[in-house]
Every structure is written in C-alpha cells, then in structure tokens.
Write an enzyme that holds these catalytic residues in place. Structure first.
Site, PDB file in Angstrom:
ATOM      1  CE1 TYR A   7      -4.478   1.537   1.468  1.00 49.34           C
ATOM      2  CE2 TYR A   7      -2.637   3.357   1.681  1.00 49.34           C
ATOM      3  CZ  TYR A   7      -4.127   2.813   1.626  1.00 49.34           C
ATOM      4  OH  TYR A   7      -4.848   3.619   1.868  1.00 49.34           O
TER       5      TYR A   7
ATOM      6  CE1 TYR B 157      -4.892   5.229  -0.603  1.00 51.70           C
ATOM      7  CE2 TYR B 157      -6.313   7.126  -0.576  1.00 51.70           C
ATOM      8  CZ  TYR B 157      -5.450   6.091  -0.166  1.00 51.70           C
ATOM      9  OH  TYR B 157      -5.213   6.357   1.050  1.00 51.70           O
TER      10      TYR B 157
END
Length: 394
Positions: A293, A344
C-alpha cells in the site's frame, strides 16, 4: 490442543472491480458502485449474489451491509463487520475478518469490499471545515499540520535520516508502479508514463522527501473479493488463492496521541509481521509477489523493511526500478500500478492483483507466483497485512 490458525482454511474465490475514475468523476453513486463490484466478484466466482451471507469492510465505508444485502437479494444475512480506523490500514484486516467468519462457521460466503465516490461526498482526507479541532487535531492544527502527507512525512524523514536512505529509493518505488500501470487498461494513470526527470521535476508536496509522484491518487470506484471455505473454493471455477495468514493491530503504543509513540519512525508492522509469517509457515524469501500500500512512497519503504523484504541498510541499492519491475526484477512490486498509478481504492485493488498473480492471469505476470504478501496502509493505526498462497503452499 488444536492449532489456532487461519492457514489454508479459506480462499478468495471471486474478484470484482468497477471502472476506476479520477476523483469526483464517477457517473454512479457510491452505493451503486459497491453493488457493481460485488456482482462482478460473484460472476467471477460463478455464484449468485443471493448466496452471499456476509460483508466485511474498512475505512468507515458508507455502503452499509444491511442495505447491500437487501439490494442484492441475499437469502440469509449472517455476518457483518467493519475494521476500525480510517483509510487503508484495514484492507487486509477486512479480508482476514471475512476469512475468520467463514473458518469458524459464522458465515459461508463473505464479501470484503470498498467503495468510494468523492463527487457524491467530500474528498477523502479533506477537512470538512469544522471551526474547532478536536482530539489530536487540536494539538496539530495550530501548528499547520493538517494533511496526512504532513503527518506521515515527519515519520518518514526521521526513518530516512536514521538509516541514511536517499530520495532515489522513493523514486524507484514510484517509477515501478507507473511502469506497471502502462499495460493495465483499468489503471487511471495508463498513458502517463513516468521517468526520472519527470519525477525529479515534479512539485514538492512536503519537503524534503515527498514529490507529487510520491503521493497516492484520489479516485472513485469499488472493489470486492469473495471469501469461502477452502473445500468449496476447490469446486469453483477459478484457481483458489488460499488465505495463509492475516496480521492486524499495531506495535506497542503506536496509537499514542500527538506523535508520542515510543517507536516513532515506524509503519507499525514490526510486531505484526513475525506473527503473520509464523501463521503462514513462510518467510519473506517465499514471497514472489509483493503488493504494498502506497499512501506515500515513504510508507512503502518502512513497510518493506518491517516485513523483512528489504534491509534498511540496503535500501539505497535495492530500491531501484530495475529490481522492482516484472521484467527481470528481484522483487516485482505493485504489479498493476498500485495506489500511485492504478487506483487508490484504499488497497483492495492490491488484494485483487495478488489473486490474479496467483491464478496466473495478471497482465504483468510474475514467474514465482505461489505466494503473495499484501501490506495494508502503513503508519495509521491499526494496520494489517495478508499472505495468500496457491495450493502448492498448503
């Protein structure tokens, strides 16, 4: 005494994602996007949405489980769960919680999902304009520290200073993500390649380490994965991605207020990662697929170190584009483009890419594809990580 473990008891049998949009550009509502992703995941798994009996999410997702169950025509609604904390720290935890529900018999078919439509709501992470700051914010706002980039940059700067890590290591992460996105038709940044010069010339977001391309996008869309028992997954249409381990939580007093945690320059995984590897009965060297991430590239740096995938003293030499891309790289990273260049979707797109890699159906396919690690949003609290594996890892 029976071993207490998730290892190999459940699997991801279906994956689904909508078109990914730039922030505020989705033509559909957040709830409709969530439904679309769940239906696509069910189609991928070869099941009816009516057979879903549980939902798990994170980041305070607004698409409530009860409404989803009603809209999908779920025959029996047995489980609902929300991972505490904002952003993507809970992405792997949500999948792990779905797996725990299935492994313990609380439900049989649980969807882990995330949905975002920032045209319908305010942009994620943007202040609502409240006149009075509360909690930690009341100690930070008066000094101008308002954005996530500002808060996290302080940790990253300290970590890089302590270990002598240069800006080029962050650049290598960004270049690899953008490189992989160029072949991904669902990547928002496809058609916008990044090179060293463009990265170096991009404006500062937070000096001295975060350029524009060190920061994640803001996007609209939805993603979902279907978690069922390992036995059931083996009878379904796609190659299972077995859930070998999930770790969630944080280190000692990581959530201490106002930047007062004992281990300040940390992504909060140093205690979680060893427990997760122990449950999976694997180690860092077994991970042929790494999906990490990126809220900011500095968080990737710290997360890779705390998961034992890169040594801090070797980061300058190792974290270069050539080592991080599928074509000959020693550790291919974020092979669909990640938060920086695909979308995202608060990290759930990373889980989906890990499943594709294990199936052998990824656009940027790695060769060593039996085991994947997915690392959730670093530096928030709590955080979470996940290890997936093929049948060969059982």
């Amino acid at each position: 005494m029976a071993e207490r473990t998730l290892r190999g008891k459940t699997a991801i049998a279906g994956i689904g994602e909508t078109t990914y949009y730039k922030h505020s550009q989705s033509p559909d509502s957040e709830f409709k996007l969530a439904l679309q992703a769940v239906v696509k995941a069910c189609e991928d798994a070869g099941i009816s949405p009516h057979d879903v009996d549980g939902f798990a999410s994170y980041g305070n997702d607004r698409s409530e489980a009860g409404r989803l169950a009603a809209a999908l025509g779920v025959k029996e609604f047995r489980f609902s769960n929300m991972f505490w904390g904002g952003g993507g720290g809970g992405v792997c935890g949500a999948v792990g919680n779905a797996a725990a529900a299935v492994a313990t018999g609380m439900a049989d078919c649980v969807v882990a999902f995330r949905s975002l439509a920032q045209g319908q709501y305010q942009r994620y992470g943007r202040s609502a304009g409240a006149p009075i700051a509360a909690g930690d914010d009341s100690f930070l706002f008066p000094y101008g520290m308002m954005s996530p980039a500002q808060r996290f940059a302080m940790k990253v700067t300290r970590f890089m200073h302590d270990h002598g890590i240069r800006q080029e290591a962050l650049r290598g992460i960004s270049l690899a993500c953008y490189h992989h996105a160029q072949k991904n038709p669902n990547a928002v940044m496809r058609g916008r390649p990044l090179d060293e010069q463009r990265y170096d010339d991009s404006r500062w977001i937070i000096e001295p380490f975060f350029h524009l391309y060190d920061c994640c996008q803001e996007n609209d869309g939805a993603a979902a994965v279907i978690v069922v028992s390992a036995e059931r997954a083996r009878q379904m249409k796609n190659k299972p991605a077995y859930i070998m381990a999930c770790g969630q939580g944080c280190d000692h007093r990581s959530a201490a207020p106002v930047h007062n945690m004992p281990n300040y320059p940390s992504s909060h995984f140093s205690q979680i990662a060893p427990r997760m590897y122990a449950m999976a009965k694997m180690g860092p060297r077994d991970m042929g697929i790494v999906q990490c991430y990126e809220n900011f590239t500095g968080g990737v740096l710290m997360s890779l170190v705390e998961h034992g995938l890169v040594k801090a003293e070797e980061a300058n030499e190792f974290l270069v584009k050539e080592n991080l891309i599928v074509e000959g790289g020693r550790m291919p990273l974020n092979t669909s483009g990640g938060n920086l260049a695909e979308c995202y979707m608060h990290g759930l797109e990373l889980v989906i890419e890990a499943v594709r890699q294990i199936r052998g159906t990824a656009i940027n396919q790695v060769k060593q594809n039996d085991a994947a690690i997915v690392i959730g949003g670093p530096m928030v609290t709590p955080v979470s990580s996940l290890i997936l594996g093929s049948e060969a890892t059982l």
